[in-house]
Enzyme design. Structure first.
Site, PDB file in Angstrom:
ATOM      1  N   ASP B  90       0.912  -1.141  -0.136  1.00 38.95           N
ATOM      2  CA  ASP B  90      -0.171   0.145  -0.012  1.00 38.95           C
ATOM      3  C   ASP B  90       0.826   1.113   0.026  1.00 38.95           C
ATOM      4  OD1 ASP B  90      -2.095  -1.884   0.416  1.00 38.95           O
ATOM      5  OD2 ASP B  90      -3.046  -0.804   2.122  1.00 38.95           O
ATOM      6  N   LYS B 152      -6.967   3.369  -3.016  1.00 37.91           N
ATOM      7  CA  LYS B 152      -7.332   3.116  -1.717  1.00 37.91           C
ATOM      8  C   LYS B 152      -7.606   4.543  -0.944  1.00 37.91           C
ATOM      9  CE  LYS B 152      -5.131   1.982   2.757  1.00 37.91           C
ATOM     10  NZ  LYS B 152      -4.079   1.241   3.367  1.00 37.91           N
ATOM     11  N   LYS B 181     -10.091  -0.140  -2.230  1.00 36.87           N
ATOM     12  CA  LYS B 181      -9.978  -0.275  -0.701  1.00 36.87           C
ATOM     13  C   LYS B 181     -10.511   0.936   0.091  1.00 36.87           C
ATOM     14  CE  LYS B 181      -6.582  -1.564   2.849  1.00 36.87           C
ATOM     15  NZ  LYS B 181      -5.253  -2.027   3.254  1.00 36.87           N
TER      16      LYS B 181
END
Lengths: 240, 221
Positions: B90, B152, B181
């Site tokens: 991430d 995300k 996400k």
């Protein structure tokens, strides 16, 4: 002593634009500060902007959580130096400190210091997360690791520098490591208080307030030594 | 098992997280069958060691949480994390460059990371709390163009977490197989369900246990 040369003008927010860095460099040149402190992605730009001055470039590694691997901190530091960084501030691994894994913390700092050689290394200890004993412990580790500065705060945690913490740090390291106070410092009187109590360098993120109360402080006996030869005073004459 | 469990990246990213905290995170992830544990890069090895012989993956954050690390440093941190056992990454997008409209820089930043992990999952954190609506769409498009597997919403360290509006905007930019996400501020089953119904494929939260037990957590992330 030139007070301006004890100040790092700092801008590390996630949303900082190229234009913000250009303004930062101009302010630093105007007031002849010691350095501008920027994120590693802006080191090449910052270096271009201060080419014809003696302003230094500071950058941060493992910032602001200190939770990057040691090899990442080393890589980020060395790359920044390649692009012109003159000083490195690394964040101590707070999780390992809280795990009492002192050997790993010593290694984290020592490895970065060894990798960057003569470039000054400031270790940010994030005092707002530490109790007195932890501050003393991490200062002792910084002494062992041969760090050049202990820096109080990232500015991204619960709080910034406190006079109490600076005094504890000074008592622990005496004159063996320099001290940089950062976070929540936005007026000249506060800067001078930190310098009077053991700090050698101060990080500020705005230059507006420090300049505003310059006049009222210049006659104060204690602060006179700091202000006498300050570039801040020269700029003040020009700008008022 | 709760239907939520495989949506959840069980997350602990605060600076003061101890080794014991990470070990406990891994134990919980195994017990509740979460998809992954999401940790800072210094704890990838420890998490991997504690997840041996389990299906739970290790997810590492990169350039976290400011996204202002140089591109090659993000690449270096990613290589390190993958060598230490991370299967998902991430990374935080360079928000400052996005705000400077240096879109080529933002694209190259993400692409450089994706290029060294073609077969692993890359999630790009947009940090929507700092973005205008058109920034969110532009950031999503750049991440997708760069080959991101997920976009995300949030780091959990900004001024707010995910919002319904963020997800709607991100969905409008999605093409092909890119997923979303949602993260930050997801503390109960109701919020988790709301995002899943909107089409979110993964949830980043420190409140996974509360969510699958139908409770509300007091965690900030």
């Amino acid at each position: 002593m030139n007070l301006s040369k004890q100040i790092d003008l700092t801008l590390l927010h996630a949303t900082t634009t190229e234009r913000d860095i250009i303004n930062l460099a101009q302010e630093a040149i105007k007031y002849n500060f010691h350095s501008i402190c920027v994120s590693s992605c802006y080191v090449p730009l910052a270096k271009q902007l201060i080419t014809d001055s003696d302003i230094k470039i500071s950058t941060v590694v493992g910032f602001p959580l200190g939770a990057a691997t040691t090899s990442t901190k080393i890589f980020e530091a060395k790359e920044a130096i390649d692009y012109g960084a003159d000083e490195i501030s690394m964040v101590v691994n707070l999780g390992l400190l809280k795990s009492r894994n002192y050997v790993s913390i010593l290694k984290d700092i020592t490895d970065v210091k060894l990798a960057i050689g003569n470039i000054p290394l400031k270790v940010i200890i994030e005092i707002s997360e530490l109790n007195k004993n932890e501050i003393i412990k991490v200062c002792e580790i910084c002494l062992d690791a041969k760090a050049d500065y202990i820096e109080t705060s990232t500015g991204f945690s619960k709080g910034g520098a406190t006079l109490t913490a600076v005094k504890i740090i000074k008592k622990t390291v005496r004159d063996n490591i320099s001290i940089k106070a950062t976070g929540d410092i936005d007026d000249l009187e506060t800067i001078l208080k930190y310098l009077e109590n053991g700090a050698d360098r101060v990080g500020i993120s705005t230059i507006i307030k420090p300049i505003n109360n310059l006049r009222q402080l210049r006659n104060n006996k204690v602060y006179k030594q700091y202000l006498e030869n300050s570039t801040l005073l020269e700029v003040e004459k020009v700008y008022q | 098992m709760s239907p939520f469990n495989k949506f959840i990246d069980h997350t602990l990213l605060k600076a003061t997280a101890t080794k014991q905290d990470i070990i406990q995170l891994c134990e919980e992830a195994k017990q509740f069958g979460f998809f992954s544990v999401c940790v800072n890069s210094c704890y990838v090895s420890l998490a991997k060691a504690n997840l041996e012989r389990s299906e739970v993956k290790v997810c590492a954050v990169i350039g976290f949480p400011l996204g202002a690390m140089s591109t090659v440093s993000k690449v270096s941190e990613t290589i390190d994390a993958i060598e230490n056992g991370a299967e998902e990454i991430d990374m935080v997008l360079n928000v400052g460059w996005l705000k400077s409209k240096d879109y080529q820089g933002v694209l190259n930043d993400i692409k450089s990371v994706k290029d060294i992990m073609p077969n692993k999952t890359l999630k790009v954190i947009l940090e929507t709390c700092y973005l205008e609506d058109d920034d969110i769409i532009k950031a999503s498009e750049l991440a997708i163009e760069a080959g991101a597997d997920f976009i995300k919403t949030s780091t959990g360290f900004g001024t707010r977490g995910a919002s319904e509006k963020d997800i709607t905007l991100m969905k409008s930019a999605i093409e092909g197989t890119t997923k979303i996400k949602a993260s930050g501020g997801i503390r109960d089953a109701q919020t988790a369900l709301k995002y899943i119904n909107l089409g979110v494929h993964r949830l980043g939260t420190s409140s996974g246990i509360a969510i699958i037990s139908g409770k509300t957590s007091d965690s900030n992330y």
